[in-house]
Enzyme design. Structure first.
Site, PDB file in Angstrom:
ATOM      1  N   ASP A  46      10.653  46.311  17.123  1.00 19.79           N
ATOM      2  CA  ASP A  46      10.887  45.271  18.119  1.00 19.79           C
ATOM      3  C   ASP A  46       9.744  45.112  19.102  1.00 19.79           C
ATOM      4  O   ASP A  46       9.691  44.136  19.843  1.00 19.79           O
ATOM      5  CB  ASP A  46      12.180  45.550  18.884  1.00 19.79           C
ATOM      6  CG  ASP A  46      12.166  46.912  19.567  1.00 19.79           C
ATOM      7  OD1 ASP A  46      11.142  47.619  19.473  1.00 19.79           O
ATOM      8  OD2 ASP A  46      13.175  47.275  20.194  1.00 19.79           O
ATOM      9  N   ASP A  98       4.844  47.630  17.012  1.00 20.12           N
ATOM     10  CA  ASP A  98       5.398  47.579  15.652  1.00 20.12           C
ATOM     11  C   ASP A  98       4.802  46.456  14.809  1.00 20.12           C
ATOM     12  O   ASP A  98       4.900  46.478  13.582  1.00 20.12           O
ATOM     13  CB  ASP A  98       6.920  47.382  15.703  1.00 20.12           C
ATOM     14  CG  ASP A  98       7.636  48.532  16.388  1.00 20.12           C
ATOM     15  OD1 ASP A  98       7.282  49.685  16.096  1.00 20.12           O
ATOM     16  OD2 ASP A  98       8.523  48.278  17.207  1.00 20.12           O
ATOM     17  N   GLU A 140       8.142  22.596 -15.059  1.00 22.54           N
ATOM     18  CA  GLU A 140       7.474  21.961 -13.919  1.00 22.54           C
ATOM     19  C   GLU A 140       8.221  22.146 -12.595  1.00 22.54           C
ATOM     20  O   GLU A 140       7.619  22.181 -11.531  1.00 22.54           O
ATOM     21  CB  GLU A 140       7.290  20.447 -14.196  1.00 22.54           C
ATOM     22  CG  GLU A 140       6.243  20.110 -15.228  1.00 22.54           C
ATOM     23  CD  GLU A 140       6.744  20.248 -16.657  1.00 22.54           C
ATOM     24  OE1 GLU A 140       5.962  20.044 -17.581  1.00 22.54           O
ATOM     25  OE2 GLU A 140       7.958  20.556 -16.829  1.00 22.54           O
ATOM     26  N   ASN A 191      12.918  18.641 -17.916  1.00 18.32           N
ATOM     27  CA  ASN A 191      12.414  19.740 -17.079  1.00 18.32           C
ATOM     28  C   ASN A 191      12.584  19.478 -15.590  1.00 18.32           C
ATOM     29  O   ASN A 191      12.923  20.387 -14.814  1.00 18.32           O
ATOM     30  CB  ASN A 191      10.942  20.001 -17.382  1.00 18.32           C
ATOM     31  CG  ASN A 191      10.742  20.716 -18.708  1.00 18.32           C
ATOM     32  OD1 ASN A 191      11.700  21.136 -19.343  1.00 18.32           O
ATOM     33  ND2 ASN A 191       9.496  20.841 -19.142  1.00 18.32           N
ATOM     34  N   ASP A 224      13.130  51.971  13.197  1.00 18.87           N
ATOM     35  CA  ASP A 224      13.027  52.461  14.558  1.00 18.87           C
ATOM     36  C   ASP A 224      14.367  53.096  14.935  1.00 18.87           C
ATOM     37  O   ASP A 224      15.389  52.843  14.285  1.00 18.87           O
ATOM     38  CB  ASP A 224      12.694  51.287  15.488  1.00 18.87           C
ATOM     39  CG  ASP A 224      12.376  51.748  16.904  1.00 18.87           C
ATOM     40  OD1 ASP A 224      11.980  52.914  17.064  1.00 18.87           O
ATOM     41  OD2 ASP A 224      12.524  50.942  17.836  1.00 18.87           O
ATOM     42  N   ALA A 272       6.552  20.895 -22.846  1.00 23.14           N
ATOM     43  CA  ALA A 272       7.816  21.556 -23.172  1.00 23.14           C
ATOM     44  C   ALA A 272       7.849  22.993 -22.670  1.00 23.14           C
ATOM     45  O   ALA A 272       8.901  23.500 -22.261  1.00 23.14           O
ATOM     46  CB  ALA A 272       8.042  21.526 -24.674  1.00 23.14           C
TER      47      ALA A 272
END
Length: 897
Positions: A630, A634, A301, A723, A343, A297
């Site tokens: 980019d 980086d 889940e 559940n 950037d 209970a």
């Protein structure tokens, strides 16, 4: 602070060529075959090497370390021993499914290094045995002499031996928007990668000219190799949601185990006191089933699956706002972001050099007239030189071809209603002196208006020194010192605005073969100034970020002056703020950096290590940090940040290291995505609160039945049905709720804040108690008929209370009526489907599986639905009271958390 690899690299660009030839045991004619074979055997191929990764099986096993999963495993095993095979198999199936999904997501995230490897050049031209040869790039070794032409990938790091007007696009490493001009020279100072003009680096591209270099680093010794090493050692942080759920999972699991053991102990204690039914085996089984029921209970889940689905809904919303999510938890993380490290080029700016001003000898500035008949002779001559002393072009599909600065010039001329192609056709090129990094000039020869002219374009200071006359209102007059000072002053003013300036001049020549001497005694015409301008929407986006409590920081490879000028214009840099270069940052201790961190809003000429250090410094202060980028340089910082944001036009390396990709490379899209992220987190908390309020009601009902000596109100299968099946759809529907109107006026939430705090904890508590009260009353009513009827009534009332609870769960500040009953049709659809699913449990033959007696009919069903409706009315009433209390007592019932 610099590592050994960087120190070694500095020695290379600072050393003399003679010393480097000695250290590499090479010469200007290159290596011989035996030397290269020995070095390949000793050092291996010129390929990036990676650390071993965990197998899928190991990753699968690691998913079972979660505390809640462990409790569920214990519950499933106990049920298996007790003979409840169906219930145990259901739990095992859920756990297996969650584990498989987790492994798949982890495997998808592995790809940064593979993308780095793909940057390697396929082949290269080298000098071997004194002859030029084409070999596979992976066979290059330290000491090789490599030849470069325009368009070639640089296959390794090396020191230049020759550079004929060589330009290399190093944006992937430095972040600079324009190619770097290379030259053979000695450098004694300590300079960042972008200023090491006497070197070339693996993975970059030669865009102009030619060159020859001595290989000084291959494979993981290169700058790209250093980035790969940072990627391997950088550990991705868990998101605030993951940390919150992990913490909550551990606490809940311990509480469930403790509660289950206490209940088991109480039941067994009763047996020893002789309060059992008389059948010891049956009583022991009943005791265990009570304990198991509490565990089933209490544990939601389907929680992991529901959170994943709600996050997926968020990814679709973000995709509509140009943000593609690669890693699901990033959706929620973005909503918690308090720092955005961005950037400059392409993100805050348009990544397109644009002419923004000009200057003539008569002091005229600003835009040209777009009417050709109004152009003065000075303006006409300036444009002619800009187009003709220029190698760039624009393709038929509108794509720029050539150096970005030269592209900006012809784009500017086109905007003046003078297509550059017409000017070039009218005055074809007769000769040229190509650009040279030493001269910093480019000259071409043309016949214009009956005269043969040399047209010159170059650096202002160089052109000023070579000019003896100036074009003033159509007349050629001496270039006096006063006139020179005016031009120099204007050049300085342009530079202070971070504008890139070029000077233009010409002179008549009699001969057809140009020489370098022809670039003297020039007639100066004027200056053109250009910049990569900010995006129009960025200013408003930064204002919105500030109102949402988000600080924006610029981290760029460009020069400090340029970065600060742009930062001021768009609102990042204010009075009292500081700007640091990578070199200045290296000189700071950790304590010194912490002291100025809040004021440092611009970082220029930075290295990959600098970027990681900045991100970590903010993380250590407890901030959730986003990082945009980019380039290859980086990637490590993108991985280190709480959320890495890559540009859609960036390298595959950056995209693979990032959690999110911007399809439009626009900073404004980040701020827009933050709003979605905050909405997603709000909705996840609503879904979690919905699940746990129902679970709390079930636990209270079970404990009450235990205290009263009643039968267990629920079977484990009934609870699993609620559940896993019944609660899933309403929880998912809550994930589609629209954002609160003030969502971007709130400060970023505290990343250390638990899942159940403030309003969420209060709502879970009162809704759980109300549900429990209705279920207990229903069981008591049913027990007047029989124990089995009591269980059926409790189960039915619980399932309807939890289903209809979806309505008050939509908001903690508004009732369902105030929020709009029909504003979220997904919620209404979920309630209808849940009703249909419940009806399945009443089908003859299925009733027995769910412990529902045949005597349970429409009267009982109606009573259960009525009790559930009463529970919803009480929830909405209590919510309204609490909201009024908040208004009366400021802070008693705080803002949406």
């Amino acid at each position: 602070m610099e590592n050994n690899q960087e120190a070694k690299q500095k020695q290379i660009y600072q050393q003399s060529l003679g010393t480097l030839f000695t250290e590499t045991k090479s010469s200007e004619s290159g290596l011989n075959s035996s030397q290269t074979e020995e070095r390949l055997k000793a050092d291996g191929y010129n390929q990036l090497k990676e650390a071993p990764k965990k197998s899928s099986f190991v990753l699968f096993l690691e998913t079972f370390k979660d505390a809640m999963v462990i409790v569920l495993l214990i519950v499933a095993i106990v049920q298996m021993v007790m003979g409840a095979y169906v219930e145990s198999l259901v739990i095992f199936a859920v756990l297996m499914l969650n584990s498989v999904v987790s492994v798949i997501q982890t495997k998808k995230a592995e790809g940064s290094l593979e993308a780095l490897k793909s940057l390697s050049a396929p082949d290269a031209r080298v000098l071997r045995d004194g002859q030029e040869k084409t070999i596979l790039a992976k066979e290059i070794v330290v000491g090789d002499i490599v030849l470069l032409d325009a368009g070639d990938y640089v296959p390794a790091d090396g020191r230049l031996l020759e550079a004929g007007s060589l330009k290399v696009d190093e944006g992937m490493l430095t972040g600079e928007s324009t190619p770097s001009e290379k030259e053979v020279k000695e450098i004694s100072d300590t300079v960042p990668i972008g200023d090491r003009v006497n070197m070339v680096f693996s993975g970059t591209i030669a865009t102009y000219g030619r060159g020859k270099f001595l290989v000084t680093g291959v494979a993981n010794q290169t700058e790209i190799g250093q980035v790969a090493g940072l990627l391997e050692t950088t550990v991705e942080n868990k998101t605030p949601l993951q940390r919150g759920l992990d913490s909550f999972s551990k606490k809940l699991s311990l509480a469930i185990l403790a509660l289950s053991l206490v209940i088991l102990a109480i039941q067994l204690g009763r047996l020893f006191l002789g309060r059992g039914s008389g059948d010891l085996t049956e009583d022991v089984i009943q005791a265990f089933m009570f304990a198991v029921a509490v565990a089933v209970a209490a544990i939601p889940e389907a929680l992991q699956s529901i959170v994943t689905i709600v996050l997926s809904i968020g990814t679709k919303k973000m995709a509509k706002r140009h943000a593609i999510i690669r890693k699901l938890p990033a959706v929620e993380t973005l909503g918690s972001t308090s720092i955005i490290c961005t950037d400059k080029t392409g993100t805050l700016t348009q990544n397109k050099m644009t002419v923004v001003n000009f200057y003539l000898a008569n002091g005229k500035m600003s835009e040209f007239s777009k009417e050709p008949k109004k152009w003065t002779r000075d303006e006409q001559r300036l444009m002619e030189i800009a187009v003709l002393a220029n190698d760039a072009a624009i393709s038929e599909d509108g794509s720029p071809l050539g150096d970005p600065t030269e592209v900006a010039l012809i784009d500017f001329i086109n905007k003046q209603n003078q297509p550059y192609q017409i000017i070039r056709e009218q005055f074809p090129r007769k000769g040229e002196l190509p650009f040279d990094s030493d001269r910093k000039l480019m000259s071409t020869l043309h016949d214009i208006d009956g005269e043969q002219l040399i047209l010159v374009k170059g650096g202002p200071d160089i052109v000023f020194e070579r000019s003896s006359q100036v074009l003033l209102d159509g007349e050629i007059v001496p270039f006096t010192e006063e006139a020179k000072q005016k031009f120099q002053h204007q050049n300085e003013e342009f530079s202070k605005q971070a504008l890139r300036v070029l000077a233009f001049a010409y002179k008549p020549v009699a001969h057809k073969e140009l020489t370098l001497d022809d670039e003297n005694e020039l007639i100066l015409v004027g200056l053109l100034a250009m910049i990569d301008p900010p995006r129009k929407e960025v200013v408003q986006a930064i204002i919105e970020a500030k109102s949402a409590g988000i600080k924006t920081i610029m981290i760029t490879g460009d020069h400090k002056t340029t970065a600060v000028a742009i930062a001021k214009e768009i609102g990042i840099f204010s009075e009292g703020d500081q700007a640091l270069t990578g070199t200045e940052l290296d000189a700071l201790s950790e304590e010194e950096l912490k002291g100025i961190l809040a004021k440092a809003t611009v970082y220029a000429r930075v290295s990959p290590e600098n970027k990681i250090r900045i991100v970590r410094a903010w993380q250590e202060k407890g901030n959730i940090s986003a990082m945009t980028g980019d380039g290859v340089n980086d990637a490590p910082a993108l991985k280190q940040a709480d959320i890495g944001i890559a540009m859609g036009t960036g390298t595959d390396v950056a995209k693979d290291a990032a959690a999110m990709v911007l399809t439009d490379d626009n900073f404004a899209s980040i701020v827009s995505a933050v709003e979605v992220g905050r909405n997603v987190f709000d909705n996840i908390k609503k879904a979690i609160a919905y699940l746990f309020a129902g679970n709390l009601g079930a636990i209270i009902a079970i404990i009450f039945a235990l205290i009263m000596g009643w039968a267990n109100p629920f079977t484990a299968l009934q609870l699993l049905f609620i559940n896993l099946v019944n609660d899933s759809l309403p929880a998912i529907a809550l994930g589609t709720e629209k954002a609160e109107p003030t969502i971007m006026k709130r400060q970023p939430r505290n990343p250390n804040e638990g899942i159940f705090t403030g309003r969420t904890l209060i709502s879970v508590t009162y809704r759980g108690v109300i549900i429990a009260g209705m279920v207990i009353f229903a069981q008591w009513l049913g027990m007047q008929h029989s124990t089995e009827m009591g269980v059926a009534m409790a189960f039915s009332t619980l399932i309807w209370c939890r289903t209809l609870q979806t309505l008050p769960a939509r908001s903690n500040t508004q009732t369902a009526m105030q929020a709009g009953v029909f504003s979220n049709k997904m919620v209404l659809l979920a309630i209808v489907i849940c009703g249909m699913l419940y009806s399945v449990t009443l089908i003859p033959g299925v009733r027995a599986v769910f412990s529902i007696p045949e005597s349970f009919g429409f009267e009982q069903i109606g009573l259960c639905i009525g009790l559930a409706a009463g529970a919803v009315a009480l929830m909405e009433l209590l919510k309204t009271v609490l909201v009024k209390m908040k208004k009366q007592k400021n802070g008693l019932y705080g803002p949406v958390d």
